[in-house]
Design an enzyme around this catalytic site. Structure first.
Site, mmCIF file in Angstrom:
data_model
loop_
_atom_site.group_PDB
_atom_site.id
_atom_site.type_symbol
_atom_site.label_atom_id
_atom_site.label_comp_id
_atom_site.label_asym_id
_atom_site.label_seq_id
_atom_site.Cartn_x
_atom_site.Cartn_y
_atom_site.Cartn_z
ATOM 1 C CG HIS A 144 52.545 42.904 35.203
ATOM 2 N ND1 HIS A 144 51.704 43.669 36.016
ATOM 3 C CD2 HIS A 144 53.386 42.147 36.177
ATOM 4 C CE1 HIS A 144 51.991 43.270 37.203
ATOM 5 N NE2 HIS A 144 52.946 42.252 37.504
ATOM 6 C CG ASP A 171 53.040 42.862 41.420
ATOM 7 O OD1 ASP A 171 53.281 42.878 40.333
ATOM 8 O OD2 ASP A 171 52.171 42.202 42.050
ATOM 9 C CG HIS A 194 48.780 40.952 44.662
ATOM 10 N ND1 HIS A 194 48.455 39.717 44.146
ATOM 11 C CD2 HIS A 194 49.268 41.339 43.730
ATOM 12 C CE1 HIS A 194 49.111 39.237 42.921
ATOM 13 N NE2 HIS A 194 49.667 40.487 42.693
ATOM 14 C CD GLU A 201 51.801 39.344 36.071
ATOM 15 O OE1 GLU A 201 52.613 38.580 36.696
ATOM 16 O OE2 GLU A 201 50.773 39.865 36.979
ATOM 17 C CD GLU A 202 49.184 41.499 39.167
ATOM 18 O OE1 GLU A 202 48.799 40.219 39.709
ATOM 19 O OE2 GLU A 202 50.163 41.955 39.538
ATOM 20 C CG ASP A 216 56.227 40.944 37.787
ATOM 21 O OD1 ASP A 216 55.879 41.798 38.376
ATOM 22 O OD2 ASP A 216 55.572 39.870 37.342
#
Length: 312
Positions: A113, A125, A282, A159-160, A188
């Site tokens: 992603h 990420d 994140h 994706e998130e 990923d």
């Protein structure tokens, strides 16, 4: 990656040689330059910096990321298309890139992603997976690789937000087109700062038939580099899920996210026990400073050697 709740000679990957039959060196896969991969990450960081600090779905930084990756692939002679979808009141985009040639009825696909969370630029990420498969794609052209199978890459949007883009892509395919995809490999988070070396567990993950051979291929390529691995049940946590649901064999690698590295894992891999694999998961600090170069390099090389083996 978003938050949700041993080698056998008889096994082959869509007609490829058994996993133990060939070490990466015998396959003439290139040594992927971590400098090149990091240059792509720097570009993703610059895009985020210029667009509110992130590359999230529905935000300008995401579309700028798609356009930049597309420009690199177009220049290398790939056939690219942007597949759009709608989610949360915003248009999302997947970038699909096909390498010329190979058996169109026997497709090997790699993906990861491209979006970040709104909180930050998403460099580990999942800039790492996105940048690594980009550099592997570019090296296909640079080395003149001519695989027998057709090779396709995907950079997924949203994706998130719940694995939205990859699901939209798979659902857009006819049954005939889905049946042509014999392998999907997902990457990923491949450069976590306190890394582990995880391979998707095809058995505990209850992946489709054929996935075990992919697991074993990846394990063999790490072993050829004297890198111990652990199997991980990734469940429905990343973009392999839609391919898995369609009955397509899947596999992938992962260097860890918010979970804590154990003492045994630190003894095996180095790094810091009692600390998350990625303390900036994140968060706004997921920048180009949030990368382990060694893990990034090793995973990029394994991606290349696995592709060269599986698509040959």
């Amino acid at each position: 990656m978003r938050i949700l709740i041993a080698l056998a000679a008889a096994l082959t990957v869509a007609g490829a040689a058994p996993a133990q039959a060939a070490a990466p060196s015998a396959l003439a896969a290139p040594d992927i330059s971590v400098t090149n991969v990091k240059a792509h990450l720097t570009q993703f960081q610059s895009i985020a910096n210029a667009n509110g600090g992130n590359r999230a779905h529905g935000r300008p930084g995401y579309l700028a990321s798609v356009n930049w990756v597309k420009s690199k692939l177009d220049a290398a002679g790939f056939t690219t298309r942007v597949h759009s979808f709608t989610y949360g009141g915003a248009t999302g985009y997947n970038l699909i890139a096909d390498y010329p040639g190979g058996d169109a009825n026997n497709v090997v696909m790699l993906g990861g992603h491209l979006d970040s969370v709104p909180a930050g630029p998403g460099i580990n990420d999942n800039g790492t997976g996105s940048a690594s498969i980009l550099e592997v794609a570019l090296q296909m052209k640079a080395t003149g690789f001519r695989p027998a199978k057709h090779v396709r890459f995907g950079w997924w949007g949203a994706e998130e937000r719940g694995l939205i883009g990859s699901a939209a892509y798979v659902n857009s395919l006819s049954s005939a087109e889905k049946s042509k995809i014999k392998t999907y490999l997902n990457f990923d988070m491949t450069g976590s700062p306190n890394p582990g070396y995880f391979v998707y567990d095809a058995v505990k993950g209850e992946f489709p038939a054929g996935s075990l051979a992919l697991q074993q291929r990846l394990e063999a390529d790490f072993k050829a580099r004297n890198i111990p691995t652990e199997l991980i049940d990734v469940g429905n946590r990343s973009d392999h899920r839609a391919f898995m649901a369609a009955g397509i064999p899947v596999g992938g690698t992962f260097t860890g996210a918010e979970k804590i590295k154990t003492a045994a894992q630190a003894a095996k891999w180095g790094g810091t026990a009692g600390q998350a694999f990625d303390r900036c998961y994140h968060r706004s600090c997921d920048t180009t400073s949030n990368i382990n170069d060694t893990a990034l390099d090793r995973n990029a090389d394994v991606i290349a050697s696995t592709l060269w083996a599986v698509a040959a």
